[in-house]
Enzyme design. Structure first.
Site, PDB file in Angstrom:
ATOM      1  N   CYS A 138      12.146  77.414  82.773  1.00 32.71           N
ATOM      2  CA  CYS A 138      10.936  78.071  82.340  1.00 32.71           C
ATOM      3  C   CYS A 138      10.925  79.423  81.335  1.00 32.71           C
ATOM      4  O   CYS A 138      10.286  79.458  80.513  1.00 32.71           O
ATOM      5  CB  CYS A 138      10.030  78.649  83.569  1.00 32.71           C
ATOM      6  SG  CYS A 138       9.699  77.181  84.779  1.00 32.71           S
ATOM      7  N   CYS A 154      12.977  80.274  87.564  1.00 34.31           N
ATOM      8  CA  CYS A 154      13.344  79.126  86.710  1.00 34.31           C
ATOM      9  C   CYS A 154      13.790  79.380  85.469  1.00 34.31           C
ATOM     10  O   CYS A 154      13.181  79.815  84.559  1.00 34.31           O
ATOM     11  CB  CYS A 154      12.011  78.320  86.841  1.00 34.31           C
ATOM     12  SG  CYS A 154      12.077  76.918  85.630  1.00 34.31           S
TER      13      CYS A 154
END
Length: 150
Positions: free
Chosen positions: A76, A73
Protein backbone atom coordinates in the site's frame (compact mmCIF):
# COMPACT_ATOMS: atom_id res chain seq x y z
CA UNK A 1 -36.58 10.07 -26.83
CA UNK A 2 -32.97 10.86 -25.95
CA UNK A 3 -32.19 12.66 -22.74
CA UNK A 4 -29.95 15.70 -22.80
CA UNK A 5 -26.47 15.34 -21.35
CA UNK A 6 -26.12 16.94 -17.94
CA UNK A 7 -24.56 20.40 -17.92
CA UNK A 8 -23.25 20.10 -14.36
CA UNK A 9 -21.96 17.47 -11.98
CA UNK A 10 -22.15 17.10 -8.19
CA UNK A 11 -18.85 16.72 -6.36
CA UNK A 12 -18.26 16.00 -2.70
CA UNK A 13 -15.69 18.08 -0.86
CA UNK A 14 -13.72 15.46 1.09
CA UNK A 15 -12.55 18.18 3.49
CA UNK A 16 -15.88 19.55 4.73
CA UNK A 17 -18.41 17.03 3.35
CA UNK A 18 -20.37 19.62 1.36
CA UNK A 19 -21.81 18.69 -2.04
CA UNK A 20 -21.01 21.18 -4.81
CA UNK A 21 -22.66 21.56 -8.21
CA UNK A 22 -19.99 22.26 -10.84
CA UNK A 23 -20.71 23.13 -14.50
CA UNK A 24 -19.02 20.53 -16.73
CA UNK A 25 -17.27 23.23 -18.73
CA UNK A 26 -15.61 24.45 -15.47
CA UNK A 27 -14.12 21.09 -14.39
CA UNK A 28 -10.75 21.85 -15.98
CA UNK A 29 -10.65 25.32 -14.40
CA UNK A 30 -9.93 24.01 -10.90
CA UNK A 31 -13.29 24.28 -9.14
CA UNK A 32 -13.27 24.86 -5.40
CA UNK A 33 -15.73 24.00 -2.65
CA UNK A 34 -18.29 26.73 -2.11
CA UNK A 35 -18.12 26.19 1.67
CA UNK A 36 -14.45 25.76 2.56
CA UNK A 37 -12.61 26.73 -0.64
CA UNK A 38 -10.71 23.44 -1.03
CA UNK A 39 -10.01 22.22 -4.60
CA UNK A 40 -12.49 19.61 -5.84
CA UNK A 41 -11.01 18.10 -9.03
CA UNK A 42 -7.37 19.12 -9.11
CA UNK A 43 -5.80 15.68 -9.30
CA UNK A 44 -4.91 15.38 -5.63
CA UNK A 45 -5.86 12.23 -3.72
CA UNK A 46 -8.32 12.94 -0.90
CA UNK A 47 -8.55 10.86 2.28
CA UNK A 48 -12.07 9.68 3.08
CA UNK A 49 -13.73 8.92 6.38
CA UNK A 50 -16.77 6.64 6.67
CA UNK A 51 -19.36 9.38 6.14
CA UNK A 52 -17.60 11.02 3.19
CA UNK A 53 -16.91 7.59 1.63
CA UNK A 54 -20.59 6.67 1.56
CA UNK A 55 -21.68 10.12 0.45
CA UNK A 56 -19.10 10.30 -2.35
CA UNK A 57 -19.94 6.85 -3.71
CA UNK A 58 -23.66 7.59 -3.62
CA UNK A 59 -23.71 11.17 -4.90
CA UNK A 60 -20.52 12.08 -6.77
CA UNK A 61 -21.21 12.82 -10.42
CA UNK A 62 -17.79 11.71 -11.67
CA UNK A 63 -16.33 8.21 -11.64
CA UNK A 64 -14.59 7.64 -8.31
CA UNK A 65 -11.64 5.28 -7.75
CA UNK A 66 -11.12 4.38 -4.09
CA UNK A 67 -7.89 2.87 -2.81
CA UNK A 68 -8.56 0.75 0.30
CA UNK A 69 -5.25 0.66 2.19
CA UNK A 70 -3.61 0.54 5.64
CA UNK A 71 -0.48 2.23 7.02
CA UNK A 72 1.14 -1.08 8.02
CA UNK A 73 0.79 -2.50 4.48
CA UNK A 74 4.10 -2.35 2.55
CA UNK A 75 2.53 -2.73 -0.92
CA UNK A 76 0.00 0.00 0.00
CA UNK A 77 2.78 2.41 0.93
CA UNK A 78 4.70 1.45 -2.20
CA UNK A 79 1.66 2.15 -4.41
CA UNK A 80 0.74 5.49 -2.77
CA UNK A 81 2.97 7.68 -5.00
CA UNK A 82 1.81 5.76 -8.08
CA UNK A 83 -1.82 6.33 -7.09
CA UNK A 84 -1.05 10.05 -6.75
CA UNK A 85 0.52 10.10 -10.24
CA UNK A 86 -2.55 8.35 -11.69
CA UNK A 87 -4.80 10.92 -9.99
CA UNK A 88 -3.02 13.73 -11.86
CA UNK A 89 -3.40 11.91 -15.19
CA UNK A 90 -7.09 11.09 -14.71
CA UNK A 91 -8.17 14.50 -13.35
CA UNK A 92 -10.63 16.09 -13.76
CA UNK A 93 -12.69 13.32 -15.42
CA UNK A 94 -12.10 10.80 -12.59
CA UNK A 95 -11.47 11.47 -8.90
CA UNK A 96 -9.15 9.28 -6.82
CA UNK A 97 -9.59 8.92 -3.08
CA UNK A 98 -8.27 6.69 -0.29
CA UNK A 99 -9.85 4.96 2.69
CA UNK A 100 -7.73 3.69 5.59
CA UNK A 101 -9.10 0.20 6.36
CA UNK A 102 -7.34 0.22 9.74
CA UNK A 103 -9.40 3.23 10.82
CA UNK A 104 -12.63 1.97 9.19
CA UNK A 105 -12.73 -1.85 9.45
CA UNK A 106 -16.54 -2.09 9.33
CA UNK A 107 -16.64 -0.11 6.09
CA UNK A 108 -13.95 -2.22 4.45
CA UNK A 109 -15.83 -5.35 5.54
CA UNK A 110 -19.05 -3.96 4.05
CA UNK A 111 -17.18 -3.22 0.81
CA UNK A 112 -15.99 -6.84 0.71
CA UNK A 113 -12.29 -5.99 0.94
CA UNK A 114 -10.36 -9.23 1.41
CA UNK A 115 -6.84 -7.96 0.77
CA UNK A 116 -5.12 -4.62 0.37
CA UNK A 117 -4.33 -2.58 -1.52
CA UNK A 118 -7.68 -2.89 -3.24
CA UNK A 119 -9.03 -0.50 -5.86
CA UNK A 120 -12.76 -0.12 -6.51
CA UNK A 121 -14.13 2.05 -9.28
CA UNK A 122 -17.58 3.51 -8.62
CA UNK A 123 -19.96 5.49 -10.82
CA UNK A 124 -23.51 6.65 -10.16
CA UNK A 125 -23.69 4.91 -6.82
CA UNK A 126 -22.59 1.47 -7.97
CA UNK A 127 -19.39 -0.53 -8.23
CA UNK A 128 -18.10 -0.90 -11.79
CA UNK A 129 -14.93 -2.94 -11.18
CA UNK A 130 -12.28 -3.82 -8.64
CA UNK A 131 -8.61 -4.72 -8.76
CA UNK A 132 -6.39 -6.17 -6.04
CA UNK A 133 -2.71 -5.61 -5.46
CA UNK A 134 -0.22 -2.80 -5.96
CA UNK A 135 0.26 -1.51 -9.48
CA UNK A 136 2.16 1.29 -11.21
CA UNK A 137 0.47 4.56 -12.19
CA UNK A 138 0.00 3.47 -15.80
CA UNK A 139 -1.62 0.22 -14.61
CA UNK A 140 -4.07 2.23 -12.51
CA UNK A 141 -4.85 4.56 -15.43
CA UNK A 142 -5.33 1.58 -17.77
CA UNK A 143 -7.66 -0.15 -15.28
CA UNK A 144 -9.86 2.95 -15.06
CA UNK A 145 -9.92 3.85 -18.76
CA UNK A 146 -10.58 0.29 -19.91
CA UNK A 147 -13.38 -0.12 -17.37
CA UNK A 148 -15.03 3.18 -18.32
CA UNK A 149 -14.80 2.36 -22.03
CA UNK A 150 -16.70 -0.81 -21.23
Amino acid sequence: MATAAPDAVKLLCATCGQMNRIPLDRLSAGPRCGSCGEPLADGRVAELDAASHDKAIRADGLPLLVDYWAPWCGPCRMMAPEFAKAAKVLAPQVRLMKLNTEDHPALSQRAGIRGIPALILYRNGRELARAAGARPAQGIVDFVTQTLRG
